[in-house]
Write a protein that holds these residues in place. Structure first.
Motif, PDB file in Angstrom:
ATOM      1  N   TYR A  96      40.833  31.448  35.089  1.00  0.00           N
ATOM      2  CA  TYR A  96      41.149  32.606  34.196  1.00  0.00           C
ATOM      3  C   TYR A  96      42.266  32.340  33.103  1.00  0.00           C
ATOM      4  CZ  TYR A  96      42.392  37.073  32.377  1.00  0.00           C
ATOM      5  OH  TYR A  96      42.821  38.309  31.646  1.00  0.00           O
ATOM      6  N   LEU A 100      41.246  31.575  29.037  1.00  0.00           N
ATOM      7  CA  LEU A 100      41.500  32.983  28.262  1.00  0.00           C
ATOM      8  C   LEU A 100      41.650  32.623  26.948  1.00  0.00           C
ATOM      9  CD1 LEU A 100      42.177  35.782  28.705  1.00  0.00           C
ATOM     10  CD2 LEU A 100      44.662  35.276  28.745  1.00  0.00           C
ATOM     11  N   PHE A 105      39.232  37.044  25.539  1.00  0.00           N
ATOM     12  CA  PHE A 105      39.620  38.129  26.419  1.00  0.00           C
ATOM     13  C   PHE A 105      38.633  38.801  27.263  1.00  0.00           C
ATOM     14  CE2 PHE A 105      41.171  42.076  27.961  1.00  0.00           C
ATOM     15  CZ  PHE A 105      41.995  41.605  28.893  1.00  0.00           C
ATOM     16  N   SER A 108      36.457  36.095  29.417  1.00  0.00           N
ATOM     17  CA  SER A 108      37.026  35.633  30.413  1.00  0.00           C
ATOM     18  C   SER A 108      37.528  36.570  31.290  1.00  0.00           C
ATOM     19  CB  SER A 108      38.241  34.762  29.921  1.00  0.00           C
ATOM     20  OG  SER A 108      39.208  35.646  29.357  1.00  0.00           O
ATOM     21  N   THR A 109      37.966  37.714  31.183  1.00  0.00           N
ATOM     22  CA  THR A 109      38.330  38.848  32.078  1.00  0.00           C
ATOM     23  C   THR A 109      37.211  39.435  32.737  1.00  0.00           C
ATOM     24  OG1 THR A 109      40.391  39.348  30.473  1.00  0.00           O
ATOM     25  CG2 THR A 109      39.633  41.159  32.260  1.00  0.00           C
ATOM     26  N   SER A 110      36.098  39.731  32.053  1.00  0.00           N
ATOM     27  CA  SER A 110      34.925  40.004  32.740  1.00  0.00           C
ATOM     28  C   SER A 110      34.363  39.326  34.000  1.00  0.00           C
ATOM     29  CB  SER A 110      33.697  40.427  31.862  1.00  0.00           C
ATOM     30  OG  SER A 110      34.196  41.293  30.901  1.00  0.00           O
ATOM     31  N   PHE A 112      36.311  36.963  35.236  1.00  0.00           N
ATOM     32  CA  PHE A 112      37.318  36.868  36.551  1.00  0.00           C
ATOM     33  C   PHE A 112      37.026  38.128  37.466  1.00  0.00           C
ATOM     34  CE2 PHE A 112      41.329  38.259  38.018  1.00  0.00           C
ATOM     35  CZ  PHE A 112      41.792  37.409  38.871  1.00  0.00           C
ATOM     36  N   LEU A 113      36.928  39.230  36.911  1.00  0.00           N
ATOM     37  CA  LEU A 113      36.599  40.490  37.797  1.00  0.00           C
ATOM     38  C   LEU A 113      35.307  40.388  38.587  1.00  0.00           C
ATOM     39  CD1 LEU A 113      37.815  43.227  35.466  1.00  0.00           C
ATOM     40  CD2 LEU A 113      39.095  42.327  37.240  1.00  0.00           C
ATOM     41  N   SER A 132      33.357  45.987  35.615  1.00  0.00           N
ATOM     42  CA  SER A 132      34.330  44.873  35.123  1.00  0.00           C
ATOM     43  C   SER A 132      34.130  44.786  33.558  1.00  0.00           C
ATOM     44  CB  SER A 132      33.831  43.539  35.810  1.00  0.00           C
ATOM     45  OG  SER A 132      32.516  43.253  35.403  1.00  0.00           O
ATOM     46  N   SER A 136      37.611  45.572  31.334  1.00  0.00           N
ATOM     47  CA  SER A 136      37.898  44.627  30.344  1.00  0.00           C
ATOM     48  C   SER A 136      37.905  45.201  28.970  1.00  0.00           C
ATOM     49  CB  SER A 136      37.105  43.551  30.262  1.00  0.00           C
ATOM     50  OG  SER A 136      36.844  42.763  31.596  1.00  0.00           O
ATOM     51  N   TRP A 140      41.449  45.669  26.546  1.00  0.00           N
ATOM     52  CA  TRP A 140      41.316  45.218  25.584  1.00  0.00           C
ATOM     53  C   TRP A 140      41.705  46.023  24.290  1.00  0.00           C
ATOM     54  CZ3 TRP A 140      38.412  45.974  21.018  1.00  0.00           C
ATOM     55  CH2 TRP A 140      38.584  44.887  19.828  1.00  0.00           C
TER      56      TRP A 140
END
Length: 160
Positions: A96, A100, A105, A108-110, A112-113, A132, A136, A140
């Motif tokens: 992650y 990133l 954001f 990558s955050t979605s 990751f979750l 997710s 995210s 953001w």
């Protein structure tokens, strides 16, 4: 000494070094106009270091335990503690951090979750995807629009 107390001792050392940095070295380079602000850039690290020192000391002294042998981690049976999930999450955190900037954001955050919840055992895709993606997007929006900190939402090829 039990494994949890050894880990607590290491975390106590890390929190002490982090606290020293937050209390004594971070504020030295502040601009004069920022020194009159009620909240400085070092306020959150100071709070984290104090809370980390308190939590580590509580674990180190064994205050949180009910009975002495009930909650000890047996280092001889580490294979029974879902070590694969923990290592998978650590690898996912590293991935992650590396993804990133290039992926942005939101992607990558979605990811990751979604992957993190899959590693931890969630198999309901109709729950994982909206939660997710929504989390995210909300994070953001709060960071970008409310706090005014620019975060690239999408990869550069998509105009992010």
């Amino acid at each position: 000494m039990a494994l949890d107390r050894w880990i607590s001792l290491i975390l106590l050392g890390v929190c002490l070094v982090y606290g020293y940095t937050a209390w004594f070295t971070m504020d030295a380079g502040l601009a004069p106009f920022m020194k009159r602000n009620p909240i400085w850039p070092s306020t959150f690290p100071k709070l984290l270091s104090v809370l980390g020192i308190i939590a580590s000391t509580i674990i180190l002294l064994g205050i949180e335990k009910g009975s002495p042998k009930e909650a000890d981690i047996d280092y001889r049976r580490l294979g029974e503690y879902h070590l694969g999930q923990a290592l998978g999450l650590l690898a996912l955190m590293i991935a992650y951090a590396l993804c990133l900037r290039p992926l942005g954001f939101l992607i990558s955050t979605s990811a990751f979750l979604i992957l993190g919840s899959y590693i931890l055992g969630e198999r309901k895709w109709l729950v994982m995807l909206p939660v997710s993606l929504g989390a995210s997007g909300v994070v953001w929006y709060l960071v970008q629009e409310v706090l005014g900190i620019y975060m690239r939402p999408l990869p550069g090829i998509f105009g992010g």
